[in-house]
Scaffold this active site. Sequence first.
Site, PDB file in Angstrom:
ATOM      1  N   GLU A 268       0.400  -1.346   0.033  1.00 39.04           N
ATOM      2  CA  GLU A 268      -0.526  -0.071   0.064  1.00 39.04           C
ATOM      3  C   GLU A 268       0.708   0.767   0.210  1.00 39.04           C
ATOM      4  O   GLU A 268       2.144   1.101   0.774  1.00 39.04           O
ATOM      5  CB  GLU A 268      -1.413  -0.175   1.306  1.00 39.04           C
ATOM      6  CG  GLU A 268      -1.476  -1.309   1.047  1.00 39.04           C
ATOM      7  CD  GLU A 268      -3.004  -1.540   1.868  1.00 39.04           C
ATOM      8  OE1 GLU A 268      -3.577  -0.417   1.800  1.00 39.04           O
ATOM      9  OE2 GLU A 268      -2.960  -2.243   2.949  1.00 39.04           O
ATOM     10  N   CYS A 302      -0.986   9.235   2.800  1.00 38.38           N
ATOM     11  CA  CYS A 302      -1.336   9.149   1.587  1.00 38.38           C
ATOM     12  C   CYS A 302      -2.285   9.827   0.334  1.00 38.38           C
ATOM     13  O   CYS A 302      -2.540   9.446  -0.617  1.00 38.38           O
ATOM     14  CB  CYS A 302      -0.842   7.704   1.173  1.00 38.38           C
ATOM     15  SG  CYS A 302      -2.477   6.173   2.537  1.00 38.38           S
TER      16      CYS A 302
END
Length: 506
Positions: A268, A302
Site C-alpha cells: 500500500e 497517503c
Amino acid sequence: MEKAFEAAISAQRKNLGMEFPAVIGYGKKIGSVDHIDSINPSNTSEHLHRFGAFPLAALDEMVDLSTKAQKSWAAQSWEDRITVVRRAASIIRTRRMELSAAVCLEAGKNRIESFGDVDESADLLDYYADQVVAAGGHFRPLKRLLPNEETGSFLRPYGVFAVISPFNFPAALAAGMSGAAILGGNSVILKPSEETPWTGELLLGVMRDSGLPEGVFQICQGRGQSIGAALVSHHGIAGVAFTGSVKTGMEIHRTCGSGRWIKPCLMELGGKNGAIIMPSANLDEAAEGCVKSAFGLTGQKCSALSRIMVHADIRKEFTTKLLERAATWKVAEASAADCGLGPVINAAGVARNDRAIALASTNGGKIIYRHENCADRLPLPAGHYVMPTFAELDPNHDLMQQELFLPFAGLTEVRSLDQALAILNQTDFGLTAGIFSRDDRDITRFFDEAEAGVLYANRKTGATTGAWPGVQSFCGWKASGASGKGGCGPYYVEQFMREQSRTRMR
Ligand code: NAD
C-alpha cells in the site's frame, strides 16, 4: 475527554527517558550496539524514549521463534484466534488515552488525529475478525466429478509475515496489517518506522496482554535499510506486508521476487491525489473539503489532496473561499487543544518543503497562499514546522507529479470535465480522488473514469481523505498499490492466505 487527554500527556511526560532493549518474543533481552531515539517532532528538545536496534545477528533466532509459534497458532481453531484478536482490540480501546498521547507526542498528530489512529487500530482488528467469521474460517465446498469424491477449498496461512509500517499511522497500519496476518494464521514480525518506535512497543504490550502466544507477534526496531531489508530478504520470511513510499515498496517487491520462489508481497503505497471542482458545486463545501484534505495531518497522508482542478467559471470564487478557510487553520504544537496542523515528522520533511516552496515559483507557477500565522511568527517550540501552502501550477509541473507528503497543494484551471479527468489521471499514482458537482452525470463519469481506488463525491469532511474500516476500502491503483485489494476492505484478510484444494475419495 480533553481533560483526560491532557492528563494522559502529562502522565506520559512523567515517565520519559526510558530505555527499551531489543527483545525476542515478549521479553528475552538482546544486547544492541545501536539504538533509535523517539523524538517529539513538535519540540525536538523533548527526547521521548530510546530503543535498542534489533541486531542483525539475532534475526535467525527471532525468525525461528516466529516459525515455531506460527505452527501452533495455525493449529488453533479460527474461532480461538478471533477471540484473542478481539481481546487485543478491546485492550486498545481501554488504553485509548495512553496510546493516543504517545502517538501525539511521537508522530506529531493533533488530538483528533491521534484518537483516530488508535480507534482505527481497534476497529481494524474487529473488522478483519468479522471477515474471518463471514468466511466461515475460509473453507468452501467445491463441486464433485464422482459420487464418492469430497472436495473443498481451504485458505491456509503462509507462515511468518514481515510487516513493515510507515510513521504516519503508527498504530492503525501496524495493527491492521499485523492483525490481518495473525487472523489468517500467520505469525508476524513487525518493523515499525524508525520515527515511531514507541507506538510499536506499546502495540507489543497490547498483543502480549491479549494472550497472544509468545512468538506470534514480535517486533524488531531499527532502520529500514538495515534491519528492514534484512528481514524482508530472510529465508524464513514467507511473505511481506508493506505500507510506505513507492520507492521503498518497489525495492521490497524486487527482493520478494529474487529468491528461490516469489514471496507474496502486499503493498500500500503513496499518492498524488486530485479533486475536481465543477461549476455546479457547492463551493463552500468544496473549499472546506479541499482544505481539510490538503492540511489534515499536515499533508502527511497517503490520501492527502495535492492537486485541485477547478473549472474556470468558478475559479475566482472557489479560490477566495479556499483561502479564507485555509486561514482558519492554526499551526501549533500537536498536543495543543487548538492545533490544526502539527509539525511534519522530521528535518527531511522541512527540507522537502523548502525545496517545494522554491520550485513553486518556477515554470509559470505562483504561490497564492502561505500561512501567515505560523513558523517564527508564533511562539512555537523548536520543532519541524512548515507553512501550509497553495500554489497555481501547470498540471505538468514537477510539484503536480511527485508525492510531497506536505501541506502543499497545486491549483490548475480547467475548462471541462474531460480536461479535468485527463489531468486527474495524468499521474503514476492512483490512490484517492474527489469531485464536487451537483450534476449526477459529472459524478457518474468521475466514478467510471477516475483511475484511483478510493473515490469521493461532494465530501466536505474530506475531499480525498478519511477512510474507515468496513466503510471505504483503501486500494491503491497504479503506483499506489500492488495487490488490487485494499486495507479497510472486505477482501483484505484472505490476501494473507494461500489456497489449498483437498479431494478425498470415500
Ligand atoms: P518509507 O517508505 O520511507 O518507510 C516505510 C517503512 O519502510 C519504514 O518502517 C522504513 O523503516 C521501512 N524501510 C525503508 N527502507 C526499507 C528497506 N529497504 N527494506 C525494508 N524496509 C524499509 O515511508 P514513510 O516515510 O514511513 O511513510 C510515508 C509513505 O507511506 C508515503 O509515501 C505515503 O503515501 C505512504 N503511505 C501509504 C499508505 C496507503 O495505505 N497506501 C498509508 C500510509 C502511508
